[in-house]
Write a protein that holds these residues in place. Structure first.
Motif, PDB file in Angstrom:
ATOM      1  N   TYR A   1      -9.231  10.817  -6.899  1.00 22.12           N
ATOM      2  CA  TYR A   1     -10.205   9.655  -7.532  1.00 22.12           C
ATOM      3  C   TYR A   1     -10.124   9.951  -8.920  1.00 22.12           C
ATOM      4  O   TYR A   1     -10.211   8.958  -9.718  1.00 22.12           O
ATOM      5  CB  TYR A   1     -11.540  10.314  -6.794  1.00 22.12           C
ATOM      6  CG  TYR A   1     -11.618  10.240  -5.487  1.00 22.12           C
ATOM      7  CD1 TYR A   1     -10.621   9.526  -4.685  1.00 22.12           C
ATOM      8  CD2 TYR A   1     -12.504  10.958  -4.641  1.00 22.12           C
ATOM      9  CE1 TYR A   1     -10.628   9.542  -3.204  1.00 22.12           C
ATOM     10  CE2 TYR A   1     -12.803  10.911  -3.362  1.00 22.12           C
ATOM     11  CZ  TYR A   1     -11.769  10.204  -2.598  1.00 22.12           C
ATOM     12  OH  TYR A   1     -11.977  10.330  -1.136  1.00 22.12           O
ATOM     13  N   GLY A   2     -10.321  11.343  -9.495  1.00 27.55           N
ATOM     14  CA  GLY A   2     -10.227  11.383 -11.016  1.00 27.55           C
ATOM     15  C   GLY A   2      -9.070  10.815 -11.737  1.00 27.55           C
ATOM     16  O   GLY A   2      -9.456  10.156 -12.713  1.00 27.55           O
ATOM     17  N   ASP A   3      -7.969  10.846 -11.170  1.00 29.96           N
ATOM     18  CA  ASP A   3      -6.692  10.140 -11.896  1.00 29.96           C
ATOM     19  C   ASP A   3      -6.705   8.936 -11.687  1.00 29.96           C
ATOM     20  O   ASP A   3      -6.389   8.317 -12.708  1.00 29.96           O
ATOM     21  CB  ASP A   3      -5.434  10.886 -11.518  1.00 29.96           C
ATOM     22  CG  ASP A   3      -4.769  10.605 -10.122  1.00 29.96           C
ATOM     23  OD1 ASP A   3      -4.804   9.499  -9.937  1.00 29.96           O
ATOM     24  OD2 ASP A   3      -4.126  11.660  -9.490  1.00 29.96           O
ATOM     25  N   ARG A   4      -7.237   8.374 -10.622  1.00 28.04           N
ATOM     26  CA  ARG A   4      -7.308   6.708 -10.426  1.00 28.04           C
ATOM     27  C   ARG A   4      -8.292   6.213 -11.584  1.00 28.04           C
ATOM     28  O   ARG A   4      -7.874   5.156 -11.981  1.00 28.04           O
ATOM     29  CB  ARG A   4      -7.595   6.217  -9.125  1.00 28.04           C
ATOM     30  CG  ARG A   4      -6.930   6.482  -7.868  1.00 28.04           C
ATOM     31  CD  ARG A   4      -5.534   5.788  -8.312  1.00 28.04           C
ATOM     32  NE  ARG A   4      -4.451   6.886  -8.735  1.00 28.04           N
ATOM     33  CZ  ARG A   4      -3.133   6.523  -8.779  1.00 28.04           C
ATOM     34  NH1 ARG A   4      -2.638   5.231  -8.242  1.00 28.04           N
ATOM     35  NH2 ARG A   4      -2.303   7.373  -9.461  1.00 28.04           N
TER      36      ARG A   4
ATOM     37  N   GLY B   1       0.729  -1.210   0.077  1.00 31.65           N
ATOM     38  CA  GLY B   1       0.051   0.118  -0.032  1.00 31.65           C
ATOM     39  C   GLY B   1       0.837   1.200  -0.191  1.00 31.65           C
ATOM     40  O   GLY B   1       2.124   1.187   0.136  1.00 31.65           O
ATOM     41  N   ASP B   2       0.086   2.269  -0.047  1.00 29.49           N
ATOM     42  CA  ASP B   2       0.787   3.620  -0.189  1.00 29.49           C
ATOM     43  C   ASP B   2       0.770   4.603   1.090  1.00 29.49           C
ATOM     44  O   ASP B   2       1.655   5.619   1.258  1.00 29.49           O
ATOM     45  CB  ASP B   2       0.227   4.545  -1.424  1.00 29.49           C
ATOM     46  CG  ASP B   2       0.450   3.479  -2.830  1.00 29.49           C
ATOM     47  OD1 ASP B   2       1.690   3.037  -3.021  1.00 29.49           O
ATOM     48  OD2 ASP B   2      -0.588   3.681  -3.453  1.00 29.49           O
TER      49      ASP B   2
ATOM     50  N   ASP C   1       2.979   2.580 -12.280  1.00 27.99           N
ATOM     51  CA  ASP C   1       3.942   3.292 -11.811  1.00 27.99           C
ATOM     52  C   ASP C   1       4.180   2.980 -10.210  1.00 27.99           C
ATOM     53  O   ASP C   1       4.771   3.697  -9.380  1.00 27.99           O
ATOM     54  CB  ASP C   1       3.465   4.859 -11.710  1.00 27.99           C
ATOM     55  CG  ASP C   1       2.061   4.975 -10.845  1.00 27.99           C
ATOM     56  OD1 ASP C   1       1.899   3.770 -10.192  1.00 27.99           O
ATOM     57  OD2 ASP C   1       1.315   5.998 -10.963  1.00 27.99           O
ATOM     58  N   GLY C   2       3.580   1.680  -9.749  1.00 28.19           N
ATOM     59  CA  GLY C   2       3.927   1.240  -8.443  1.00 28.19           C
ATOM     60  C   GLY C   2       3.039   1.470  -7.348  1.00 28.19           C
ATOM     61  O   GLY C   2       3.251   1.112  -6.127  1.00 28.19           O
ATOM     62  N   THR C   3       2.106   2.223  -7.688  1.00 32.06           N
ATOM     63  CA  THR C   3       1.020   2.764  -6.494  1.00 32.06           C
ATOM     64  C   THR C   3      -0.270   2.057  -6.761  1.00 32.06           C
ATOM     65  O   THR C   3      -0.337   1.149  -8.036  1.00 32.06           O
ATOM     66  CB  THR C   3       0.601   4.212  -6.808  1.00 32.06           C
ATOM     67  OG1 THR C   3       0.038   4.488  -8.043  1.00 32.06           O
ATOM     68  CG2 THR C   3       1.884   5.435  -6.586  1.00 32.06           C
ATOM     69  N   MET C   4      -0.840   1.886  -5.716  1.00 34.67           N
ATOM     70  CA  MET C   4      -2.021   1.035  -5.716  1.00 34.67           C
ATOM     71  C   MET C   4      -3.172   2.105  -6.517  1.00 34.67           C
ATOM     72  O   MET C   4      -3.318   2.848  -6.228  1.00 34.67           O
ATOM     73  CB  MET C   4      -2.613   0.757  -4.182  1.00 34.67           C
ATOM     74  CG  MET C   4      -1.399  -0.019  -3.654  1.00 34.67           C
ATOM     75  SD  MET C   4      -0.767  -1.383  -4.304  1.00 34.67           S
ATOM     76  CE  MET C   4      -2.092  -2.429  -4.121  1.00 34.67           C
TER      77      MET C   4
ATOM     78  N   GLY D   1       1.255  13.367  -6.221  1.00 37.48           N
ATOM     79  CA  GLY D   1       0.547  12.320  -6.284  1.00 37.48           C
ATOM     80  C   GLY D   1       0.132  12.071  -4.953  1.00 37.48           C
ATOM     81  O   GLY D   1      -0.162  12.857  -4.092  1.00 37.48           O
ATOM     82  N   ILE D   2      -0.117  10.502  -4.700  1.00 38.77           N
ATOM     83  CA  ILE D   2      -1.071  10.100  -3.258  1.00 38.77           C
ATOM     84  C   ILE D   2      -0.233  10.447  -2.054  1.00 38.77           C
ATOM     85  O   ILE D   2      -0.705  10.966  -1.030  1.00 38.77           O
ATOM     86  CB  ILE D   2      -1.451   8.973  -3.255  1.00 38.77           C
ATOM     87  CG1 ILE D   2      -2.137   8.286  -2.381  1.00 38.77           C
ATOM     88  CG2 ILE D   2      -0.202   7.865  -3.723  1.00 38.77           C
ATOM     89  CD1 ILE D   2      -3.610   9.303  -2.078  1.00 38.77           C
ATOM     90  N   LYS D   3       1.035  10.284  -1.976  1.00 40.48           N
ATOM     91  CA  LYS D   3       1.845  10.352  -0.961  1.00 40.48           C
ATOM     92  C   LYS D   3       1.899  11.955  -0.436  1.00 40.48           C
ATOM     93  O   LYS D   3       1.791  12.267   0.712  1.00 40.48           O
ATOM     94  CB  LYS D   3       3.360  10.018  -0.926  1.00 40.48           C
ATOM     95  CG  LYS D   3       3.214   8.433  -1.106  1.00 40.48           C
ATOM     96  CD  LYS D   3       4.608   7.916  -1.162  1.00 40.48           C
ATOM     97  CE  LYS D   3       4.634   6.319  -1.279  1.00 40.48           C
ATOM     98  NZ  LYS D   3       6.232   5.687  -1.354  1.00 40.48           N
TER      99      LYS D   3
END
Length: 558
Positions: free
Chosen positions: A484-487, A64-65, A130-133, A204-206
């Motif tokens: 949410y949109g980019d996922r 997870g991230d 890219d390695g993210t969930m 990004g998410i982080k």
């Protein structure tokens, strides 16, 4: 804009405003509540243990991230936003105190709905190139239900809703609040925040999780303390306010002051819709954030999400509602410049102090009366005031008073035309001139909450609480929804679609800062339902799997 709004309202009439929708949303939550044995009550304490991440709930080394708390904070930042400040005010404006009761019901049953959607989405998440969930309802629709077509529909709806729910209404309400409090030009507010938004979401998410995990606790404390000062100041009105919420829940809210009444059906529909906008339970958005959490136990992450509707609606929305109701500003007319989409000219003169006229106007606003006709004709304006004319101007669902017409900041003189109840901008020297109409009427959204916060111990300074809270709430929501949109874009076209999406997202965010507020809220109502319908269908299809997953989880815990 009038044509666009009519098209959006027509779409809303078969979606969120349709008779079936609130029953479907609440019914799904009720079904899972009974089917799973009231998990929002039984697992509430357990959820707090998981969030703290101590001992056996420490999943920091699992895939997870983000941590459980960061995932919760990101999801909360996506839900705790304008729905808690402007959305509650808008619900009460439309449906009266009764609407707040149905917001509560949406939250209570929504706690279970969110538990289900987060668990299933986390279970079928994937690791991207890219390695993210990446996770969300589109993944269980695709990987478990084998309904790729439904997953695509949901992902497209998520992209649309990232604008309609997460970006446009957020900055629009921020700009409103800043203009009302500090006199700042909405375009300036939008420009500065658009730059800040771009700096955050490009990380990004982080980076998003790091920012939101700091903003959410801070903004909650500021807002709660500010709300309590207003409620304490108006403490003698607190019990009557609660009584009015329950008293009117199954009858609708009666006409009082400038408020012309709301039927049960109208209050029920608006309360459920605003409740959904506030806590997003059933929309399928929060599962996208929770899919990033470090955990191999989908059910434990689902339990964390139970806390969201509780914090968002049961606590924060209730505080906002009590501030508005106890201060008494919700049914009072206030000086303001009318939104063009809030204005309707009616044929004939109506007096809102006359009981018969109030009944007719209330029925008209609740779509129960076709006897009231729109006005068609010419208005003669001298020194900004209309001379004569057999018409009544409704502004923000109330009879407008002391109206003034201006063009370019100066009082207007000349002829204005009204067609089918809508004011047309005149042509002067070959150019269309926009007419601004101001006066006294009911107000709604963030403006109403801002006025309510000034009716406490802090006086006019209370409005700064709303401005700061709105800035933090809404900005963090826009940040979360960009994720949410980019996922969703990753699911649809892959990682290459993320950067173009983010650029357009920031541009739309800037535009909405100075767009028509009512148009923005109407778009939000449509966007949220476009996500919700396919998500609820998917959840119901996997009800048996959900029940088995919960059983398996408790066996592991034992």
């Amino acid at each position: 804009m009038d044509t666009l709004r009519e098209w959006i309202l027509a779409l809303d009439s078969v979606l969120g405003s349709a008779v079936y929708f609130p029953y479907l949303l609440l019914g799904t939550g009720l079904f899972f509540t009974l089917y799973l044995g009231f998990p929002q009550i039984r697992y509430f304490a357990h959820a707090w243990k998981v969030v703290r991440g101590k001992g056996k709930f420490d999943h920091s080394k699992e895939p997870g991230d983000t941590s459980h708390f960061q995932a919760l904070a990101t999801a909360l930042s996506g839900t705790v936003g304008t729905g808690n400040i402007g959305g509650v005010a808008f619900a009460i404006f439309l449906g009266g105190p009764a609407a707040l009761f149905w917001m509560w019901m949406t939250a209570f049953f929504g706690m279970t709905t969110k538990f289900v959607e987060v668990t299933l989405s986390h279970k079928y998440r994937v690791k991207t190139t890219d390695g993210t969930m990446a996770g969300g309802p589109m993944y269980f629709m695709d990987r478990r239900l084998n309904m790729k077509w439904l997953a695509i529909i949901f992902a497209i709806a998520t992209v649309i809703s990232s604008f309609g729910t997460g970006s446009l209404p957020q900055v629009n309400n921020i700009a409103q609040g800043m203009q009302a409090t500090f006199g700042l030009d909405p375009m300036l507010t939008g420009g500065v925040l658009a730059v800040l938004l771009a700096l955050v979401i490009l990380g990004g998410i982080k980076r998003i999780a790091a920012v939101t995990s700091r903003i959410v606790p801070l903004m909650a404390v500021i807002y709660v303390v500010g709300a309590l000062t207003v409620i304490a100041y108006n403490i003698e009105n607190l019990v009557p306010s609660f009584v009015s919420v329950f008293r009117d829940a199954f009858t609708g809210s009666a006409a009082v002051g400038g408020f012309l009444g709301a039927s049960f059906a109208y209050a029920f529909n608006r309360g459920v819709n605003r409740g959904l906008f506030s806590n997003e339970a059933g929309q399928g958005s929060a599962p996208i954030a929770h899919a990033s959490a470090k955990s191999n136990e989908p059910v434990s992450e689902g339990m964390v999400s139970i806390l969201e509707p509780f914090i968002d609606t049961i606590i924060i929305c209730t505080l906002t509602g009590m501030v508005i109701l106890s201060s008494g500003v919700w049914n009072q007319k206030h000086q303001n410049t009318f939104e063009r989409s809030d204005m309707t000219y009616l044929s004939g003169i109506y007096d809102d102090t006359d009981q018969a006229d109030r009944g007719q106007l209330g029925a008209f606003l609740n779509a129960q009366n076709n006897e009231v006709e729109p006005f068609n004709g010419t208005l003669s304006v001298k020194d900004g005031k209309v001379i004569g004319g057999e018409f009544t101007l409704l502004a923000a669902r109330s009879v407008a008073e002391n109206t003034v017409y201006k063009a370019g900041g100066t009082v207007f003189n000349g002829q204005l035309f009204v067609e089918d109840g809508k004011l047309k901008n005149p042509k002067i020297d070959g150019e269309v001139v926009r007419i601004a109409v101001s006066g006294e009427s009911l107000v709604h959204s963030a403006r109403l909450t801002t006025i309510a916060f000034s009716q406490g111990y802090l006086g006019d300074s209370g409005k700064y609480i709303v401005s700061i809270g709105l800035l933090l709430f809404a900005f963090s929501t826009a940040i979360a929804w960009s994720y949410y949109g980019d996922r969703a874009m990753i699911y649809l076209v892959g990682v290459r679609g993320v950067m173009p999406y983010r650029v357009i997202y920031v541009a739309g965010f800037f535009w909405a800062s100075f767009a028509d507020t009512s148009l923005i809220w109407d778009l939000a109502a449509v966007a949220i339902v476009l996500m919700t319908l396919p998500n609820l269908f998917g959840l119901l299809m996997l009800s048996k799997e959900m029940k088995q997953s919960v059983k398996d989880y408790w066996k592991k815990m034992e």
